[in-house]
Design a protein around this motif. Structure first.
Motif, PDB file in Angstrom:
ATOM      1  N   THR A 119      -2.354   8.691  -8.694  1.00  9.28           N
ATOM      2  CA  THR A 119      -1.922   9.299  -7.431  1.00  9.28           C
ATOM      3  C   THR A 119      -2.937   9.096  -6.316  1.00  9.28           C
ATOM      4  OG1 THR A 119      -2.736  11.549  -7.930  1.00  9.28           O
ATOM      5  CG2 THR A 119      -0.514  10.998  -8.632  1.00  9.28           C
ATOM      6  N   TRP A 120      -2.726   8.022  -5.597  1.00  8.20           N
ATOM      7  CA  TRP A 120      -3.541   7.709  -4.426  1.00  8.20           C
ATOM      8  C   TRP A 120      -2.845   8.239  -3.174  1.00  8.20           C
ATOM      9  CZ3 TRP A 120      -7.816   6.027  -6.570  1.00  8.20           C
ATOM     10  CH2 TRP A 120      -7.750   5.288  -7.760  1.00  8.20           C
ATOM     11  N   SER A 121      -3.634   8.805  -2.279  1.00 10.42           N
ATOM     12  CA  SER A 121      -3.059   9.321  -1.036  1.00 10.42           C
ATOM     13  C   SER A 121      -3.042   8.267   0.066  1.00 10.42           C
ATOM     14  CB  SER A 121      -3.850  10.543  -0.549  1.00 10.42           C
ATOM     15  OG  SER A 121      -5.197  10.196  -0.273  1.00 10.42           O
ATOM     16  N   LYS A 122      -3.850   7.227  -0.119  1.00 10.81           N
ATOM     17  CA  LYS A 122      -3.928   6.190   0.902  1.00 10.81           C
ATOM     18  C   LYS A 122      -4.486   4.909   0.289  1.00 10.81           C
ATOM     19  CE  LYS A 122      -6.026   5.190   5.437  1.00 10.81           C
ATOM     20  NZ  LYS A 122      -6.971   5.682   6.481  1.00 10.81           N
ATOM     21  N   VAL A 123      -3.967   3.775   0.746  1.00 13.88           N
ATOM     22  CA  VAL A 123      -4.503   2.457   0.386  1.00 13.88           C
ATOM     23  C   VAL A 123      -4.643   1.664   1.680  1.00 13.88           C
ATOM     24  CG1 VAL A 123      -4.198   0.349  -0.953  1.00 13.88           C
ATOM     25  CG2 VAL A 123      -3.301   2.522  -1.840  1.00 13.88           C
ATOM     26  N   ARG A 124      -5.818   1.134   1.923  1.00 19.24           N
ATOM     27  CA  ARG A 124      -6.017   0.331   3.135  1.00 19.24           C
ATOM     28  C   ARG A 124      -6.655  -1.010   2.781  1.00 19.24           C
ATOM     29  NH1 ARG A 124     -11.291   0.556   5.248  1.00 19.24           N
ATOM     30  NH2 ARG A 124     -12.641   2.093   4.204  1.00 19.24           N
ATOM     31  N   PHE A 125      -6.204  -2.051   3.458  1.00 20.38           N
ATOM     32  CA  PHE A 125      -6.692  -3.406   3.247  1.00 20.38           C
ATOM     33  C   PHE A 125      -7.705  -3.791   4.325  1.00 20.38           C
ATOM     34  CE2 PHE A 125      -2.957  -3.543   0.667  1.00 20.38           C
ATOM     35  CZ  PHE A 125      -3.054  -4.632  -0.181  1.00 20.38           C
ATOM     36  N   GLY A 181     -10.153  12.988  -2.830  1.00 20.40           N
ATOM     37  CA  GLY A 181     -10.426  12.383  -1.531  1.00 20.40           C
ATOM     38  C   GLY A 181     -11.439  11.260  -1.603  1.00 20.40           C
ATOM     39  N   LYS A 182     -11.920  10.964  -2.810  1.00 18.54           N
ATOM     40  CA  LYS A 182     -12.909   9.897  -2.994  1.00 18.54           C
ATOM     41  C   LYS A 182     -12.240   8.530  -2.842  1.00 18.54           C
ATOM     42  CE  LYS A 182     -16.208   7.975  -6.308  1.00 18.54           C
ATOM     43  NZ  LYS A 182     -16.778   8.081  -7.684  1.00 18.54           N
ATOM     44  N   GLU A 183     -12.936   7.612  -2.175  1.00 14.89           N
ATOM     45  CA  GLU A 183     -12.409   6.267  -1.925  1.00 14.89           C
ATOM     46  C   GLU A 183     -13.060   5.256  -2.866  1.00 14.89           C
ATOM     47  OE1 GLU A 183     -11.111   4.530   2.245  1.00 14.89           O
ATOM     48  OE2 GLU A 183     -13.243   4.153   1.906  1.00 14.89           O
ATOM     49  N   THR A 184     -12.245   4.440  -3.507  1.00 11.13           N
ATOM     50  CA  THR A 184     -12.729   3.403  -4.417  1.00 11.13           C
ATOM     51  C   THR A 184     -12.479   2.032  -3.812  1.00 11.13           C
ATOM     52  OG1 THR A 184     -12.275   4.768  -6.364  1.00 11.13           O
ATOM     53  CG2 THR A 184     -12.528   2.402  -6.727  1.00 11.13           C
ATOM     54  N   ALA A 226       0.827  -1.206   0.000  1.00 14.03           N
ATOM     55  CA  ALA A 226       0.000   0.000   0.000  1.00 14.03           C
ATOM     56  C   ALA A 226       0.862   1.257   0.000  1.00 14.03           C
ATOM     57  CB  ALA A 226      -0.924  -0.011   1.214  1.00 14.03           C
ATOM     58  N   ASN A 227       1.873   1.283   0.857  1.00 11.92           N
ATOM     59  CA  ASN A 227       2.754   2.452   0.942  1.00 11.92           C
ATOM     60  C   ASN A 227       3.542   2.650  -0.349  1.00 11.92           C
ATOM     61  OD1 ASN A 227       1.938   2.980   3.584  1.00 11.92           O
ATOM     62  ND2 ASN A 227       3.588   1.753   4.480  1.00 11.92           N
ATOM     63  N   ALA A 228       3.907   1.540  -0.992  1.00 12.99           N
ATOM     64  CA  ALA A 228       4.675   1.628  -2.243  1.00 12.99           C
ATOM     65  C   ALA A 228       3.833   2.228  -3.362  1.00 12.99           C
ATOM     66  CB  ALA A 228       5.180   0.241  -2.639  1.00 12.99           C
ATOM     67  N   ILE A 229       2.550   1.853  -3.451  1.00 13.51           N
ATOM     68  CA  ILE A 229       1.663   2.401  -4.475  1.00 13.51           C
ATOM     69  C   ILE A 229       1.502   3.906  -4.278  1.00 13.51           C
ATOM     70  CG2 ILE A 229      -0.692   2.387  -5.386  1.00 13.51           C
ATOM     71  CD1 ILE A 229       1.030  -0.051  -6.168  1.00 13.51           C
ATOM     72  N   VAL A 230       1.327   4.328  -3.033  1.00 13.15           N
ATOM     73  CA  VAL A 230       1.219   5.756  -2.720  1.00 13.15           C
ATOM     74  C   VAL A 230       2.518   6.478  -3.092  1.00 13.15           C
ATOM     75  CG1 VAL A 230       0.993   7.440  -0.853  1.00 13.15           C
ATOM     76  CG2 VAL A 230      -0.503   5.431  -0.909  1.00 13.15           C
ATOM     77  N   GLU A 231       3.648   5.860  -2.796  1.00 11.39           N
ATOM     78  CA  GLU A 231       4.950   6.479  -3.050  1.00 11.39           C
ATOM     79  C   GLU A 231       5.207   6.666  -4.541  1.00 11.39           C
ATOM     80  OE1 GLU A 231       8.342   8.455  -2.230  1.00 11.39           O
ATOM     81  OE2 GLU A 231       6.793   7.830  -0.802  1.00 11.39           O
ATOM     82  N   ILE A 232       4.791   5.707  -5.368  1.00 14.36           N
ATOM     83  CA  ILE A 232       4.965   5.849  -6.823  1.00 14.36           C
ATOM     84  C   ILE A 232       4.226   7.095  -7.317  1.00 14.36           C
ATOM     85  CG2 ILE A 232       4.453   4.849  -9.084  1.00 14.36           C
ATOM     86  CD1 ILE A 232       4.721   2.064  -7.723  1.00 14.36           C
ATOM     87  N   GLY A 233       2.958   7.221  -6.889  1.00 12.72           N
ATOM     88  CA  GLY A 233       2.162   8.377  -7.310  1.00 12.72           C
ATOM     89  C   GLY A 233       2.722   9.693  -6.797  1.00 12.72           C
ATOM     90  N   PHE A 246      -8.848   2.574  -2.181  1.00 11.61           N
ATOM     91  CA  PHE A 246      -7.886   3.527  -2.714  1.00 11.61           C
ATOM     92  C   PHE A 246      -8.474   4.933  -2.619  1.00 11.61           C
ATOM     93  CE2 PHE A 246      -7.032  -0.552  -4.563  1.00 11.61           C
ATOM     94  CZ  PHE A 246      -5.657  -0.622  -4.693  1.00 11.61           C
ATOM     95  N   THR A 247      -7.767   5.818  -1.935  1.00 13.12           N
ATOM     96  CA  THR A 247      -8.226   7.200  -1.778  1.00 13.12           C
ATOM     97  C   THR A 247      -7.532   8.091  -2.797  1.00 13.12           C
ATOM     98  OG1 THR A 247      -8.559   6.880   0.599  1.00 13.12           O
ATOM     99  CG2 THR A 247      -8.441   9.143  -0.191  1.00 13.12           C
ATOM    100  N   ASP A 248      -8.333   8.716  -3.670  1.00 11.95           N
ATOM    101  CA  ASP A 248      -7.807   9.609  -4.693  1.00 11.95           C
ATOM    102  C   ASP A 248      -7.174  10.831  -4.025  1.00 11.95           C
ATOM    103  OD1 ASP A 248      -7.831  11.845  -6.684  1.00 11.95           O
ATOM    104  OD2 ASP A 248      -8.719  10.300  -7.967  1.00 11.95           O
ATOM    105  N   SER A 249      -5.928  11.136  -4.383  1.00  7.38           N
ATOM    106  CA  SER A 249      -5.215  12.237  -3.730  1.00  7.38           C
ATOM    107  C   SER A 249      -5.758  13.602  -4.137  1.00  7.38           C
ATOM    108  CB  SER A 249      -3.720  12.168  -4.068  1.00  7.38           C
ATOM    109  OG  SER A 249      -3.518  12.356  -5.452  1.00  7.38           O
TER     110      SER A 249
END
Length: 205
Positions: A140-146, A172-175, A67-74, A166-169
């Motif tokens: 660009t996601w600001s947060k990913v939670r499992f 702020g919408k969560e998918t 999750a942190n890696a996906i956020v970091e790429i964006g 996935f929270t859009d940076s």
């Protein structure tokens, strides 16, 4: 005289009997100690072996790392940094392509549904050889939670299934997306993804 000889013989035999019994007890005690030591050694070996088995915490830690890696790429992409290298390191370090087969079915993929090579996986995250890819991590996601629905643990492998969000940076919408992740431990003790299936929830309308 005969009575005296008998008494002497009796006195000799008694200590001999006591000595024999004592030796037998010492031998039995030594055998028990050896047996206990052997059991302790076996139990220690079994414990050491089980300590290398995957735990649910290992799986959760691996999910948080992903999750942190996906956020970091964006974030790197947004800051005009070398996001392609960040993405390449993410795929290389978190997925088991270098160790063997990885079964990866991304969320938004129809032409290249299955990404069985590292290059194909990288294309999905940051665009590349497959034309349909827009770069999932570049949204660009600001947060990913499992949220795990369940985790099945073996000793050297594990599977987790559930929803991740996935929270859009920008908005702020969560998918919500459905996932199944499989993991295996490599020879260095590192947990690697060997199965990744992701899809949007069924929408009947």
């Amino acid at each position: 005289m005969k009575l005296f000889k008998s008494a002497v013989l009796f006195l000799v035999l008694i200590p001999a009997s006591i000595l024999a019994t004592s030796c037998a007890q010492d031998s039995s005690s030594a055998n028990n100690d050896d047996s206990q030591a052997s059991n302790n050694s076996n139990n220690s070996q079994a414990s050491n072996s089980s300590n290398n088995c995957i735990t649910e915490k290992d799986v959760i830690d691996a999910q948080n790392t992903w999750a942190n890696a996906i956020v970091e790429i964006g974030k790197t992409y947004k800051n005009k940094g070398d996001y392609k290298t960040v993405a390449a390191n993410t795929v290389d370090n978190l997925y088991g392509y270098d160790e063997g087969k990885v079964l990866f079915k991304p969320t938004k993929a129809s032409e290249g549904q299955f990404r069985l090579t590292e290059e194909d996986a990288l294309s999905y995250f940051v665009k590349g050889k497959i034309a349909e890819d827009d770069g999932f991590a570049l949204q660009t996601w600001s947060k990913v939670r499992f949220e795990n629905a369940g985790v099945s643990i073996g000793c050297s492998d594990a599977v987790a299934m559930g929803n991740y969000y996935f929270t859009d940076s920008n908005t702020g919408k969560e998918t919500k997306v459905e996932y199944t992740f499989g993991y295996r431990r490599n020879s260095d003790g590192k947990l690697l993804i060997d199965l990744h299936h992701s899809s949007l929830p069924f929408n009947p309308t």
